[in-house]
Design a protein around this motif. Sequence first.
Motif, mmCIF file in Angstrom:
data_model
loop_
_atom_site.group_PDB
_atom_site.id
_atom_site.type_symbol
_atom_site.label_atom_id
_atom_site.label_comp_id
_atom_site.label_asym_id
_atom_site.label_seq_id
_atom_site.Cartn_x
_atom_site.Cartn_y
_atom_site.Cartn_z
ATOM 1 N N ALA A 186 42.180 13.803 47.481
ATOM 2 C CA ALA A 186 41.748 14.991 46.743
ATOM 3 C C ALA A 186 41.837 14.735 45.254
ATOM 4 N N VAL A 187 40.888 15.322 44.535
ATOM 5 C CA VAL A 187 40.903 15.321 43.072
ATOM 6 C C VAL A 187 41.239 16.728 42.610
ATOM 7 N N VAL A 188 42.129 16.841 41.631
ATOM 8 C CA VAL A 188 42.339 18.117 40.942
ATOM 9 C C VAL A 188 41.984 17.891 39.474
ATOM 10 N N THR A 189 40.875 18.486 39.042
ATOM 11 C CA THR A 189 40.369 18.263 37.687
ATOM 12 C C THR A 189 41.162 19.035 36.643
ATOM 13 N N ASN A 190 41.591 20.251 36.977
ATOM 14 C CA ASN A 190 42.340 21.097 36.056
ATOM 15 C C ASN A 190 42.801 22.332 36.814
ATOM 16 N N VAL A 191 43.783 23.009 36.269
ATOM 17 C CA VAL A 191 44.286 24.254 36.870
ATOM 18 C C VAL A 191 44.509 25.253 35.740
ATOM 19 N N GLU A 192 43.695 26.293 35.718
ATOM 20 C CA GLU A 192 43.822 27.351 34.712
ATOM 21 C C GLU A 192 43.749 28.707 35.386
ATOM 22 N N ALA A 193 44.099 29.730 34.650
ATOM 23 C CA ALA A 193 43.990 31.101 35.159
ATOM 24 C C ALA A 193 42.527 31.476 35.333
ATOM 25 N N ASP A 194 42.169 31.892 36.527
ATOM 26 C CA ASP A 194 40.844 32.426 36.832
ATOM 27 C C ASP A 194 40.934 33.145 38.171
ATOM 28 N N HIS A 195 39.886 33.897 38.492
ATOM 29 C CA HIS A 195 39.840 34.657 39.744
ATOM 30 C C HIS A 195 41.073 35.560 39.874
ATOM 31 N N LEU A 196 41.465 36.139 38.740
ATOM 32 C CA LEU A 196 42.661 36.980 38.742
ATOM 33 C C LEU A 196 42.447 38.281 39.509
ATOM 34 N N ASP A 197 41.172 38.627 39.777
ATOM 35 C CA ASP A 197 40.903 39.769 40.646
ATOM 36 C C ASP A 197 41.421 39.513 42.051
ATOM 37 N N ASN A 198 41.488 38.236 42.430
ATOM 38 C CA ASN A 198 42.006 37.858 43.749
ATOM 39 C C ASN A 198 43.484 37.486 43.686
ATOM 40 N N TYR A 199 43.865 36.699 42.675
ATOM 41 C CA TYR A 199 45.222 36.169 42.623
ATOM 42 C C TYR A 199 46.226 37.120 41.956
ATOM 43 N N GLY A 200 45.758 37.944 41.042
ATOM 44 C CA GLY A 200 46.658 38.889 40.394
ATOM 45 C C GLY A 200 47.264 38.384 39.102
ATOM 46 N N ASP A 201 47.769 37.146 39.101
ATOM 47 C CA ASP A 201 48.363 36.587 37.885
ATOM 48 C C ASP A 201 48.231 35.070 37.900
ATOM 49 N N PRO A 202 48.343 34.427 36.735
ATOM 50 C CA PRO A 202 48.159 32.972 36.659
ATOM 51 C C PRO A 202 49.124 32.194 37.548
ATOM 52 N N ARG A 203 50.353 32.670 37.715
ATOM 53 C CA ARG A 203 51.325 31.952 38.531
ATOM 54 C C ARG A 203 50.824 31.759 39.956
ATOM 55 N N VAL A 365 23.236 32.063 24.912
ATOM 56 C CA VAL A 365 22.853 33.324 25.556
ATOM 57 C C VAL A 365 23.789 33.496 26.748
ATOM 58 N N PHE A 366 24.738 34.414 26.632
ATOM 59 C CA PHE A 366 25.819 34.503 27.619
ATOM 60 C C PHE A 366 25.813 35.845 28.340
ATOM 61 N N GLN A 367 25.913 35.767 29.655
ATOM 62 C CA GLN A 367 26.051 36.959 30.500
ATOM 63 C C GLN A 367 27.432 36.928 31.155
ATOM 64 N N PRO A 368 28.366 37.790 30.730
ATOM 65 C CA PRO A 368 29.682 37.827 31.381
ATOM 66 C C PRO A 368 29.525 38.124 32.880
ATOM 67 N N HIS A 369 30.385 37.521 33.672
ATOM 68 C CA HIS A 369 30.333 37.679 35.132
ATOM 69 C C HIS A 369 31.619 38.346 35.609
ATOM 70 N N LEU A 370 31.495 39.478 36.232
ATOM 71 C CA LEU A 370 32.572 40.311 36.768
ATOM 72 C C LEU A 370 33.238 41.135 35.655
ATOM 73 N N TYR A 371 33.463 42.397 35.956
ATOM 74 C CA TYR A 371 34.142 43.282 35.006
ATOM 75 C C TYR A 371 35.596 42.847 34.818
ATOM 76 N N SER A 372 36.234 42.447 35.906
ATOM 77 C CA SER A 372 37.635 42.042 35.799
ATOM 78 C C SER A 372 37.779 40.806 34.925
ATOM 79 N N ARG A 373 36.898 39.813 35.115
ATOM 80 C CA ARG A 373 36.995 38.593 34.307
ATOM 81 C C ARG A 373 36.720 38.913 32.837
ATOM 82 N N THR A 374 35.768 39.796 32.582
ATOM 83 C CA THR A 374 35.463 40.175 31.198
ATOM 84 C C THR A 374 36.665 40.855 30.555
#
Length: 468
Positions: A186-203, A365-374
């Motif tokens: 397996a390759v892990v390229t990076n790990v950052e906070a995202d999909h917080l609507d699912n995970y709740g917090d970066p931890r 030209v940027f379109q934000p994706h998801l209200y939670s991510r914005t």
Amino acid sequence: MSLVRLVAPVAAEELGRVHFIGIGGAGMSGIARILLKRGVKVSGSDARGSDMVTELRELGASVHIGHAASHIKNIDTVVVSTAIRDSNPELGEAIKQGLRVIPRAAALASVMAGRTGVAIAGTHGKTTTTSMLTVALQKCGSDPSYCVGGQLVTTGLGADEGSGGVFVAEADESDGSFLMLAPDIAVVTNVEADHLDNYGDPRAVYDSFARFVERIGRTLVVCADDPGAAALIEPARGRGLRVVTYGEAEGADYRIAEVRPDGFGVLFEVVGKGEVRLSVPGAHNALNATAVIAVADELGLPFEVIREGLTAFTGAKRRFEAKGEAGGVAVFDSYAHHPTELAADLRAARDVVASYSGDGRVVAVFQPHLYSRTRFFADEFGAALGLADVAVVLDVYGAREDPEPGVSGAMVASRVPLPEEQVAYAPDKAAVPALVAKLARAGDIVLTMGAGDVTELGPKIVAELSAR
């Protein structure tokens, strides 16, 4: 999907007759394609027809347009995507009949079983790295099976069955489903906070990657430059895994040096290996390519041929994809929807402009994706767009989410650190092509970015540029 029974993945030949609810989706259709090529009986349904549905029918699938309980007949296994709600009549009928019901990731694990599995995980760069590795392995003649989150430019496909013993897969962390995979490498390229609507917090995001590492059978290839990814190194070694590091960091096993733009590509040195030229731009792609070189070494494949394969890689759909040129303005499209991804693509765009024209500008030209991510990342999105010369911000593409009071593209536009005349908030998407054509001038690059329907704007912007 609380009704879905998360059973353990089984070998593909044990799935029996397989029905896909939402078979036309990018991820679902790829697995269906592979099963069809293996001789498995496949059926499915989708809300609407598409070229993908037509292609699957030509391969032998029985596909219904629309969802109905009557479609669940003579079926052994039902595969569902995360977009399918519990109220779906086919899902309800499958559970009523006591059928095996599994999510897409379990189906992916099933088709990977019995092959040398290579999974590419990370918050960013998964699709490009998976695509690069696939093309490089094809160049070596190893003919891997693959399942990517986008489409390869070389084949036009996002998944296919190969004759070789390697299976390359993109591992999607967005809903935690990558924890169903059990790759050899397996390759892990990076790990950052995202999909917080699912995970709740970066931890929780970091914890999910730590659990993913526990599922690796043999080797972890990890970016030493990224703190989140590098934090996985010692736990992986503690489990007895072989750990291979890459990056610009001192001490990396595959160390990158002398990264420099080269027209629409990039040149860089892998210390102890040699120079590599990519046909896609951006220093971030030097990192992705070096991960591929590390995996190829683990598979015992020759560097010289892998290097040729990397040079031959011309990208994946929606990853800095050229949409056309008119009036001296080049238009590209990107799936970038996280601040780190925006920043990487805008830096790459600036490198390309510098290679061709000293006075060209970058128009984002940027379109934000998801209200939670914005809401979570409005400040970071604004800062990233400050790397452009002109920023046009659309309204939020809500996708699966309902609107949130006070959350809009204006939140992002107000945080872009550029002069007021160089930032536009454009809530009317239909008016954007004409606006961009007015703003852009010869020598500029226009880059549309986002995971929503902003991708439709590229050709329309080219048409407006042609007409002015």
